[in-house]
Enzyme design. Structure first.
Site: not given
Ligand SMILES: NC(=O)c1ccc[n+]([C@@H]2O[C@H](COP(=O)([O-])OP(=O)(O)OC[C@H]3O[C@@H](n4cnc5c(N)ncnc54)[C@H](OP(=O)(O)O)[C@@H]3O)[C@@H](O)[C@H]2O)c1
Length: 257
Positions: A103, A124, A99, A36, A34, A10
């Protein structure tokens, strides 16, 4: 490359994070984990800051101890969305949601702790292995003749496969500082939904909606297109989002053999 998940550590557990990083002893750490859920963060700011800001600090401290380089994934939501031209890496942060604030604060803390860290803002995201916008649209389109989608938020959809390739290039080029990595071009969620429906060959009608008509707990920037200039300076070119979406849909809709 060694992938770690929340099951391994974690982010909030500094000791466990330190132990894991010491055992793996990597050259680079790519911190993608994160909290997210943008609307979830709005209702749980303590959890959001403890994972997204303090958890990132824990990783950075561990990276410093072992001499690993750090690449931290950040977001277009650090901006307020009031610009009408692509955001440059040195534009002022002014997040409008919890959020986005988590960040933005993480970025500032990480740069203070490790000035040569690499902060990659993206936007996105879509791709395999989790919930994403194209999947949600396809699921809804399977049961509804028409979909209403927000048409007053503009950004750059980004395929996780293209982002991963870009991140590998950044590590190989020993990049540092703030970078903006998204697929090229921009659209609204409505335009993206139209392209998904068209690409999947579905008859579903997509209707434009305003953000006001679809109120959500967390405000989203009206415009969060990120300039590719920082990537171009490193000679990294990312494909257009329409091409990325076509490749994703091809893979997603390919009949199982
Ligand atoms: N999605 C977007 O559109 C977007 C846009 C801009 C930036 N980002 C950034 O890009 C990155 C990836 O985004 P994503 O949407 O692909 O993320 P995601 O699918 O929500 O995956 C996030 C991961 O973080 C893990 N996590 C959450 N809390 C945690 C903790 N306390 N300790 C350890 N692991 C933890 C989750 O594990 P569990 O599943 O086991 O909870 C999951 O595997 C993030 O940093 C996000 O902020 C995303």
């Amino acid at each position: 490359m060694t992938p770690f998940s929340s099951g391994d550590a974690d982010l909030r557990d500094a000791k466990r994070v330190q132990q894991l990083v010491q055992e793996a002893c990597p050259d680079w750490i790519v911190l993608a984990a994160a909290y997210t859920d943008v609307d979830g963060c709005e209702g749980n700011p303590e959890l959001a800051f403890s994972v997204n800001r303090d958890g990132a600090v824990n990783i950075t401290a561990a990276a410093k101890q072992t001499g690993a380089r750090l690449l931290f994934l950040s977001s277009d939501y650090v901006f307020d969305g009031r610009k009408t031209a692509p955001y440059e890496t040195d534009d002022t942060r002014n997040p409008q949601s919890v959020y986005g604030r988590t960040k933005a604060e993480a970025e500032i803390k990480l740069l203070a702790l490790m000035p040569d860290c690499c902060i990659v803002r993206t936007s996105w995201l879509f791709g395999g292995g989790g919930k994403c916008f194209p999947d949600s649209i396809l699921k809804l389109a399977a049961t509804r003749p028409a979909l209403d989608v927000v048409n007053d938020q503009r950004g750059s959809p980004t395929y996780t496969v293209d982002l991963a390739r870009a991140l590998i290039q950044l590590c190989r080029k020993n990049a540092s500082g703030i970078l903006h990595a998204t697929n090229a071009g921009d659209c609204t969620w409505f335009e993206l939904a139209q392209e998904i429906i068209r690409g999947a060959g579905l008859p579903t009608i997509v209707r434009p909606l305003s953000s006001q008509q679809m109120a959500r707990p967390a405000p989203r920037p009206a415009y969060s297109v990120l300039s590719p200039a920082s990537m171009h300076r490193l000679h990294i070119e990312m494909p257009a989002w329409r091409d990325a979406l076509r490749r994703y849909l091809e893979r997603r809709l390919r009949p199982a053999i």
